[in-house]
Motif scaffolding. Structure first.
Motif, PDB file in Angstrom:
ATOM      1  N   TYR A  71      -4.216   0.535  -8.988  1.00  0.00           N
ATOM      2  CA  TYR A  71      -3.899  -0.883  -9.100  1.00  0.00           C
ATOM      3  C   TYR A  71      -2.692  -1.225  -8.236  1.00  0.00           C
ATOM      4  N   PRO A  72      -2.757  -2.334  -7.451  1.00  0.00           N
ATOM      5  CA  PRO A  72      -1.644  -2.685  -6.573  1.00  0.00           C
ATOM      6  C   PRO A  72      -0.416  -3.108  -7.374  1.00  0.00           C
ATOM      7  N   VAL A  73       0.731  -2.481  -7.062  1.00  0.00           N
ATOM      8  CA  VAL A  73       1.965  -2.778  -7.784  1.00  0.00           C
ATOM      9  C   VAL A  73       3.112  -3.205  -6.871  1.00  0.00           C
ATOM     10  N   ALA A  74       3.016  -2.925  -5.569  1.00  0.00           N
ATOM     11  CA  ALA A  74       4.077  -3.313  -4.638  1.00  0.00           C
ATOM     12  C   ALA A  74       3.489  -3.410  -3.235  1.00  0.00           C
ATOM     13  N   THR A  75       4.146  -4.195  -2.391  1.00  0.00           N
ATOM     14  CA  THR A  75       3.677  -4.369  -1.029  1.00  0.00           C
ATOM     15  C   THR A  75       4.818  -4.798  -0.122  1.00  0.00           C
ATOM     16  N   CYS A  76       4.618  -4.664   1.172  1.00  0.00           N
ATOM     17  CA  CYS A  76       5.526  -5.220   2.166  1.00  0.00           C
ATOM     18  C   CYS A  76       4.775  -5.344   3.486  1.00  0.00           C
ATOM     19  N   ARG A  77       5.307  -6.215   4.340  1.00  0.00           N
ATOM     20  CA  ARG A  77       4.767  -6.313   5.698  1.00  0.00           C
ATOM     21  C   ARG A  77       5.477  -5.280   6.563  1.00  0.00           C
ATOM     22  N   LEU A  78       4.795  -4.822   7.590  1.00  0.00           N
ATOM     23  CA  LEU A  78       5.326  -3.823   8.508  1.00  0.00           C
ATOM     24  C   LEU A  78       5.293  -4.397   9.913  1.00  0.00           C
ATOM     25  N   TYR A  79       6.448  -4.415  10.571  1.00  0.00           N
ATOM     26  CA  TYR A  79       6.562  -4.949  11.930  1.00  0.00           C
ATOM     27  C   TYR A  79       6.935  -3.832  12.890  1.00  0.00           C
ATOM     28  N   GLU A  80       6.194  -3.717  13.966  1.00  0.00           N
ATOM     29  CA  GLU A  80       6.562  -2.762  15.015  1.00  0.00           C
ATOM     30  C   GLU A  80       7.641  -3.407  15.877  1.00  0.00           C
ATOM     31  N   ILE A  81       8.776  -2.725  16.009  1.00  0.00           N
ATOM     32  CA  ILE A  81       9.889  -3.223  16.814  1.00  0.00           C
ATOM     33  C   ILE A  81       9.770  -2.666  18.233  1.00  0.00           C
ATOM     34  N   THR A  82       9.687  -1.352  18.343  1.00  0.00           N
ATOM     35  CA  THR A  82       9.481  -0.661  19.611  1.00  0.00           C
ATOM     36  C   THR A  82       8.445   0.423  19.348  1.00  0.00           C
ATOM     37  N   ASP A 129       9.038   3.377  18.887  1.00  0.00           N
ATOM     38  CA  ASP A 129       9.609   4.376  17.985  1.00  0.00           C
ATOM     39  C   ASP A 129      10.181   3.812  16.691  1.00  0.00           C
ATOM     40  N   THR A 130      10.190   2.488  16.533  1.00  0.00           N
ATOM     41  CA  THR A 130      10.806   1.913  15.344  1.00  0.00           C
ATOM     42  C   THR A 130       9.942   0.813  14.738  1.00  0.00           C
ATOM     43  N   ALA A 131      10.122   0.634  13.446  1.00  0.00           N
ATOM     44  CA  ALA A 131       9.422  -0.424  12.726  1.00  0.00           C
ATOM     45  C   ALA A 131      10.379  -1.008  11.699  1.00  0.00           C
ATOM     46  N   SER A 132      10.056  -2.197  11.223  1.00  0.00           N
ATOM     47  CA  SER A 132      10.861  -2.877  10.231  1.00  0.00           C
ATOM     48  C   SER A 132       9.958  -3.346   9.095  1.00  0.00           C
ATOM     49  N   LEU A 133      10.496  -3.359   7.885  1.00  0.00           N
ATOM     50  CA  LEU A 133       9.750  -3.849   6.732  1.00  0.00           C
ATOM     51  C   LEU A 133      10.180  -5.277   6.433  1.00  0.00           C
ATOM     52  N   GLY A 150       9.699   8.840   3.916  1.00  0.00           N
ATOM     53  CA  GLY A 150      10.759   9.232   4.827  1.00  0.00           C
ATOM     54  C   GLY A 150      10.326  10.194   5.902  1.00  0.00           C
ATOM     55  N   GLY A 151       9.421  11.099   5.619  1.00  0.00           N
ATOM     56  CA  GLY A 151       9.050  12.102   6.596  1.00  0.00           C
ATOM     57  C   GLY A 151       7.775  11.792   7.351  1.00  0.00           C
ATOM     58  N   LEU A 152       7.212  10.612   7.154  1.00  0.00           N
ATOM     59  CA  LEU A 152       5.946  10.291   7.809  1.00  0.00           C
ATOM     60  C   LEU A 152       6.152   9.846   9.245  1.00  0.00           C
ATOM     61  N   ASP A 153       5.246  10.201  10.089  1.00  0.00           N
ATOM     62  CA  ASP A 153       5.237   9.727  11.462  1.00  0.00           C
ATOM     63  C   ASP A 153       4.914   8.236  11.437  1.00  0.00           C
ATOM     64  N   ARG A 154       5.721   7.417  12.064  1.00  0.00           N
ATOM     65  CA  ARG A 154       5.509   5.963  12.014  1.00  0.00           C
ATOM     66  C   ARG A 154       4.147   5.563  12.566  1.00  0.00           C
ATOM     67  N   ARG A 155       3.562   6.400  13.414  1.00  0.00           N
ATOM     68  CA  ARG A 155       2.234   6.073  13.963  1.00  0.00           C
ATOM     69  C   ARG A 155       1.175   6.050  12.868  1.00  0.00           C
ATOM     70  N   ALA A 156       1.429   6.733  11.762  1.00  0.00           N
ATOM     71  CA  ALA A 156       0.481   6.701  10.638  1.00  0.00           C
ATOM     72  C   ALA A 156       0.472   5.329   9.986  1.00  0.00           C
ATOM     73  N   TRP A 157       1.544   4.569  10.158  1.00  0.00           N
ATOM     74  CA  TRP A 157       1.657   3.273   9.494  1.00  0.00           C
ATOM     75  C   TRP A 157       1.393   2.115  10.434  1.00  0.00           C
ATOM     76  N   LEU A 158       1.579   2.295  11.729  1.00  0.00           N
ATOM     77  CA  LEU A 158       1.391   1.180  12.682  1.00  0.00           C
ATOM     78  C   LEU A 158       0.027   1.202  13.322  1.00  0.00           C
TER      79      LEU A 158
END
Length: 104
Positions: free
Chosen positions: A56-67, A69-73, A96-104
């Motif tokens: 069941y969904p309990v939390a969410t956020c948007r994910l923005y690619e900055i560069t 190598d970086t992203a912002s929530l 914390g240890g995930l490769d950002r490419r898994a999320w973008l």
């Protein structure tokens, strides 16, 4: 909190989970209109992360690619009853240890 799983919302049912949390958390709880809660940053290309507790969904956020190598929530929120439950701490440890490419 039983079994928290974080996912990148890439399918419509997953995005519906993000919307559900935001409607519960902001529209219903704080009486923020849907027009104000959903803005120009929400759309077909928007990236969301959704936390599921036992499916069941309990939390969410948007994910923005900055560069490359970086992203912002942004626009994060939790469903009523989730604050103080430890979901944020679990997300920090797991994400914390995930490769950002898994999320973008």
């Amino acid at each position: 909190m039983k079994n928290i799983v974080f996912m990148r919302a890439s399918e419509e049912w997953q995005r519906a989970g993000a919307y559900s949390v935001r409607i519960q958390g902001m529209n219903c709880r704080y009486h923020i209109s849907l027009r104000d809660e959903f803005d120009g940053h929400d759309g077909d290309g928007t990236l969301y992360i959704v936390a599921l507790d036992d499916g069941y969904p309990v939390a969410t956020c948007r994910l923005y690619e900055i560069t490359n190598d970086t992203a912002s929530l942004g626009r994060g929120g939790g469903a009523p009853g989730v604050q103080g439950s430890g979901a944020r701490q679990q997300g920090g440890r797991r994400g914390g240890g995930l490769d950002r490419r898994a999320w973008l």
